[in-house]
Design a protein around this motif. Structure first.
Motif, short mmCIF file in Angstrom:
data_model
loop_
_atom_site.label_atom_id
_atom_site.label_comp_id
_atom_site.label_asym_id
_atom_site.label_seq_id
_atom_site.Cartn_x
_atom_site.Cartn_y
_atom_site.Cartn_z
N PRO A 1 21.79 66.73 20.49
CA PRO A 1 21.11 65.82 19.55
C PRO A 1 19.59 65.88 19.59
CG PRO A 1 21.91 64.61 21.47
CD PRO A 1 22.47 65.99 21.58
N GLY A 2 19.03 66.34 20.73
CA GLY A 2 17.57 66.27 20.85
C GLY A 2 16.83 67.41 20.20
N LEU A 3 17.57 68.40 19.68
CA LEU A 3 16.90 69.53 19.01
C LEU A 3 16.16 69.03 17.78
CD1 LEU A 3 19.74 72.19 19.14
CD2 LEU A 3 17.43 72.48 20.10
N ARG A 4 14.87 69.37 17.68
CA ARG A 4 14.12 69.05 16.46
C ARG A 4 14.51 70.07 15.38
NH1 ARG A 4 9.90 65.63 18.59
NH2 ARG A 4 10.97 64.82 20.41
N GLY A 5 14.21 69.74 14.13
CA GLY A 5 14.57 70.61 13.02
C GLY A 5 14.20 72.07 13.24
N PRO A 6 12.92 72.38 13.52
CA PRO A 6 12.53 73.79 13.66
C PRO A 6 13.21 74.48 14.83
CG PRO A 6 10.60 72.40 13.33
CD PRO A 6 11.76 71.48 13.55
N GLU A 7 13.45 73.73 15.92
CA GLU A 7 14.12 74.33 17.08
C GLU A 7 15.56 74.70 16.73
OE1 GLU A 7 12.05 71.95 20.76
OE2 GLU A 7 13.66 70.97 19.66
N ALA A 8 16.25 73.80 16.03
CA ALA A 8 17.64 74.08 15.65
C ALA A 8 17.67 75.29 14.72
CB ALA A 8 18.25 72.85 14.96
N GLU A 9 16.75 75.31 13.74
CA GLU A 9 16.74 76.45 12.80
C GLU A 9 16.43 77.75 13.54
OE1 GLU A 9 17.71 76.94 9.80
OE2 GLU A 9 18.10 74.89 9.17
N ALA A 10 15.52 77.71 14.52
CA ALA A 10 15.16 78.95 15.23
C ALA A 10 16.36 79.47 16.03
CB ALA A 10 13.96 78.70 16.15
N GLU B 1 21.06 83.86 15.30
CA GLU B 1 22.46 84.26 15.04
C GLU B 1 22.65 84.65 13.56
OE1 GLU B 1 24.73 84.00 17.60
OE2 GLU B 1 23.22 83.16 18.94
N GLY B 2 21.54 84.69 12.81
CA GLY B 2 21.63 85.02 11.38
C GLY B 2 22.08 83.85 10.53
N LEU B 3 21.91 82.63 11.07
CA LEU B 3 22.46 81.45 10.38
C LEU B 3 21.36 80.43 10.06
CD1 LEU B 3 25.50 80.97 12.79
CD2 LEU B 3 25.55 81.98 10.49
N THR B 4 21.70 79.51 9.18
CA THR B 4 20.82 78.37 8.90
C THR B 4 21.66 77.13 8.67
OG1 THR B 4 19.08 77.51 7.46
CG2 THR B 4 20.74 78.84 6.39
N LEU B 5 21.03 75.99 8.98
CA LEU B 5 21.65 74.71 8.68
C LEU B 5 21.27 74.29 7.26
CD1 LEU B 5 23.11 72.21 9.77
CD2 LEU B 5 21.04 71.62 11.01
N GLY B 6 20.03 74.59 6.87
CA GLY B 6 19.57 74.28 5.52
C GLY B 6 19.21 72.82 5.32
N HIS B 7 18.89 72.13 6.42
CA HIS B 7 18.52 70.71 6.31
C HIS B 7 17.02 70.57 6.51
CE1 HIS B 7 19.10 66.44 6.24
NE2 HIS B 7 18.42 66.33 7.37
N PHE B 8 16.30 70.31 5.43
CA PHE B 8 14.83 70.27 5.49
C PHE B 8 14.27 68.98 4.90
CE2 PHE B 8 16.08 74.79 4.99
CZ PHE B 8 15.66 75.25 6.23
N PRO B 9 14.43 67.86 5.61
CA PRO B 9 13.77 66.64 5.14
C PRO B 9 12.26 66.80 5.32
CG PRO B 9 14.71 66.28 7.31
CD PRO B 9 15.14 67.65 6.88
N SER C 1 19.05 69.54 -0.50
CA SER C 1 20.39 68.94 -0.47
C SER C 1 21.24 69.38 -1.66
CB SER C 1 20.29 67.41 -0.44
OG SER C 1 19.71 66.95 -1.66
N ALA C 2 20.60 69.75 -2.79
CA ALA C 2 21.41 70.16 -3.94
C ALA C 2 22.23 71.39 -3.60
CB ALA C 2 20.51 70.43 -5.15
N TYR D 1 22.54 72.84 -0.08
CA TYR D 1 23.19 72.84 1.23
C TYR D 1 23.98 71.57 1.50
CZ TYR D 1 20.28 76.90 2.36
OH TYR D 1 19.68 78.14 2.37
N GLY D 2 23.64 70.48 0.79
CA GLY D 2 24.32 69.21 1.03
C GLY D 2 23.52 68.30 1.94
N ARG D 3 23.79 67.00 1.86
CA ARG D 3 23.14 66.04 2.75
C ARG D 3 23.62 66.29 4.17
NH1 ARG D 3 22.76 60.56 0.71
NH2 ARG D 3 23.40 59.89 2.78
N PHE D 4 22.94 65.73 5.15
CA PHE D 4 23.32 66.03 6.53
C PHE D 4 24.74 65.54 6.83
CE2 PHE D 4 23.48 65.97 11.10
CZ PHE D 4 22.90 67.19 11.40
N ASP D 5 25.10 64.35 6.32
CA ASP D 5 26.45 63.85 6.65
C ASP D 5 27.53 64.76 6.08
OD1 ASP D 5 26.02 63.02 4.03
OD2 ASP D 5 26.10 60.87 4.49
N ALA D 6 27.20 65.45 4.98
CA ALA D 6 28.18 66.38 4.40
C ALA D 6 28.27 67.67 5.20
CB ALA D 6 27.79 66.69 2.95
N LEU D 7 27.27 67.93 6.06
CA LEU D 7 27.29 69.15 6.88
C LEU D 7 28.04 68.94 8.19
CD1 LEU D 7 23.52 70.22 6.55
CD2 LEU D 7 25.47 71.05 5.24
#
Ligand SMILES: Cc1cc2nc3c(=O)[nH]c(=O)nc-3n(C[C@H](O)[C@H](O)[C@H](O)COP(=O)(O)OP(=O)(O)OC[C@H]3O[C@@H](n4cnc5c(N)ncnc54)[C@H](O)[C@@H]3O)c2cc1C
Length: 528
Positions: A175-184, A189-197, A218-219, A221-227
């Motif tokens: 849970p403590g990963l910040r947005g950029p850390e999670a994306e990095a 792994e060649g992946l993205t979450l696509g959550h950019f508030p 969100s249009a 990738y979806g809202r975070f709860d949908a991910l």
């Protein structure tokens, strides 16, 4: 402009202190003309209340997480005091740190979180889960009366990518990963979450889940709860592991009970999310519409035809006139007068981007939109995380600037837009600027995101409280939601009953009483 910064924020401003900006000259001229300049520097020296918890209790929790992970120094406590709404910043700037936690406790894993909760229950200590500290609804301003102390449970040490399932396209994150850390970590792994508030650079994975956050893409990738496909949660009554399959008919979906629970039901310690392949191509562009009504009709048409781009936003006439797509040029005359600016963005494999872009272009042209090319889209993408820094620069010169958001069905959008704007204008009096954009769209409706600027006056907190009250009353009267993605916290709590009814409140209380019988988790947040 994505700054990979996982460092601490400035205590009374947004973001990385190194990225603070002075008010650009055109914006300063605009402020001077509309509101007048009134320098309002933040107090340099602030005094925190001394920790009001028995030091012996802290020794016990040191034994759980390690002495170095229990902090009582002023600098650490100050950075865990409240969130980043304008009232939060105004209080910090005025030296009001009455809500400071007594200590900051930093667990390293799920077992330590669970042990800290056991300790807190045993001693009736209030616990405030802390992710990135970007709450704008008072979600970190828990009540402390009746408790032996209040600790901020900072999840910042829990920042691992725990698992990737490239076949199912899921990843499990701490849970403590910040947005950029999670994306990095995912990008490796060649992946993205696509959550950019807009708070992406500082907000955390746990915070996204706990508040049901929605990102600017969100249009697509979806809202975070949908991910979210799975959650692990530590509660005072034990552990919940939810999400055994992508979909299930095994009764009500308990994941939905924990998403948006704002630390009041448990502490989210693992989040399994749906991930996508990193997009090979990203294209953003601008469109102009003669009016907000025409622009929203175009958005609805796209949503209802299953033709959504990855990014879809529409500014109303006032926001377009101020050109928020170029925050650094705020106040400079916008190119091409009038109308409403729409930003569309397409991300993915080149062939998919080309196909969707062509289909969207055909619909938008057919509805009378004027294509503006890639420049407005590129500028929006470049400046998308810059606006919060501008807020600090505006606060410095006496402008009260804050945002609020709501959502409604398509048939009610224009009524809601007018009602909220009128409520804000009446409450704040002239001069006032009320800007709005459609930030997230669905087949059945959309969210409206308002930005307000007025003079701070002698008591900016009271002025904003009155404006927020008026806007909230207008939202409730219009039958819209009190929050589309900022969550309830303490600020929206008085309005929740109107939205979910007495029985809805009773259900929330029952869940709280079961999972947190002694009420130590985020007291006063979310549950009326
Ligand atoms: C400038 C700015 C721009 C923003 N833009 C957006 C936007 O575009 N979209 C959007 O959705 N929001 C936005 N927000 C609001 C905010 O960033 C979101 O609510 C975000 O999801 C909060 O995440 P966080 O990690 O900072 O949580 P925090 O602020 O630390 O916590 C928020 C709430 O969740 C609880 N919590 C945090 N972590 C956990 C956990 N692991 N388990 C249980 N409870 C937890 C806290 O106790 C608190 O009640 C913005 C805020 C700011 C200041």
């Amino acid at each position: 402009m994505t700054h990979v910064t996982s460092g601490e924020m400035h205590p009374s401003r947004w973001g990385d202190p190194a990225l603070a900006v002075p008010l650009p000259a055109p914006a300063r001229a605009l402020v001077e003309a509309v509101f007048g300049i009134e320098e309002r520097p933040a107090l340099a020296e602030v005094v925190l209340p001394a920790p009001a918890i028995d030091p012996g209790l802290l020794d016990e929790v040191r034994a759980v997480v390690g002495a170095e992970h229990v902090c009582t120094d002023d600098a650490t406590r100050r950075l865990r005091t409240r969130g980043r709404s304008t009232p939060d910043l105004l209080r910090q700037r005025a030296g009001d740190l009455a809500d400071a936690p007594d200590a900051v406790v930093r667990p390293g894993d799920h077992a330590e979180v669970a042990a800290v909760l056991d300790w807190a229950v045993a001693h009736q200590v209030a616990v405030v889960p802390f992710g990135g500290g970007t709450s704008v609804t008072g979600g970190l301003a828990a009540r402390r009366d009746g408790f032996a102390g209040l600790v901020s449970l900072d999840l910042g040490r829990m920042r691992r990518l725990l698992a990737v399932d490239p076949v199912s396209m899921t990843a499990t994150l701490e849970p403590g990963l910040r947005g950029p850390e999670a994306e990095a970590l995912l990008a490796a792994e060649g992946l993205t979450l696509g959550h950019f508030p807009q708070s992406f650079e500082h907000a955390s994975i746990g915070g996204f889940a706990a508040t049901r956050s929605s990102g600017q893409s969100s249009a697509g990738y979806g809202r975070f709860d949908a991910l979210v496909v799975g959650l692990r949660v530590a509660t005072p009554r034990g552990e919940l592991r939810l999400g055994a399959a992508p979909m299930s008919a095994a009764g009500p979906d308990l994941r939905q009970l924990l998403l948006g629970s704002e630390g009041a039901f448990g502490v989210i310690t693992e989040v399994t999310v749906r991930v996508r392949s990193l997009p090979a191509e990203k294209v953003y562009e601008g469109w102009r519409w003669a009016s907000f009504a025409e622009g929203t009709t175009a958005m609805r048409t796209l949503a209802q035809s299953g033709l959504l781009p990855t990014v879809l936003r529409l500014s109303d006439e006032t926001e377009t006139g101020l050109d928020l797509a170029h925050p650094e040029d705020l106040g400079a005359p916008a190119e091409g007068a009038g109308g409403c600016l729409m930003v569309t963005g397409f991300e993915g494999a080149p062939a998919a981007v080309a196909a969707r872009r062509a289909a969207v272009t055909e619909v938008l042209r057919g509805l009378g939109g004027t294509p503006l090319g890639e420049e407005p889209g590129r500028s929006w993408a470049h400046g998308r995380f810059a606006a919060p820094y501008l807020r600090d620069a505006l606060l410095d010169v006496g402008v009260l600037v804050e945002t609020l958001e709501t959502a409604t069905f398509w048939s009610q959008v224009s009524r809601l837009h007018a009602a909220v704007r009128e409520a804000l204008e009446t409450a704040l009096g002239s001069p006032v600027l009320v800007l709005c954009h459609v930030s997230h769209v669905y087949e059945t409706g959309c969210s409206l995101y308002f930005t307000v600027a007025a003079r701070q006056g002698d008591d900016p907190l009271a002025r904003w409280a009155a404006a927020k009250e008026a806007a909230s009353a207008a939202i409730v009267a219009a039958g819209a939601t009190i929050t589309h993605h900022h969550a309830v916290g303490t600020d929206h709590r008085p309005w929740l009953r109107a939205e979910i009814g007495d029985l809805g409140v009773s259900v929330l209380r029952a869940v709280k009483a079961d999972l947190d019988p002694t009420g130590i988790l985020n007291p006063g947040v979310l549950v009326p």
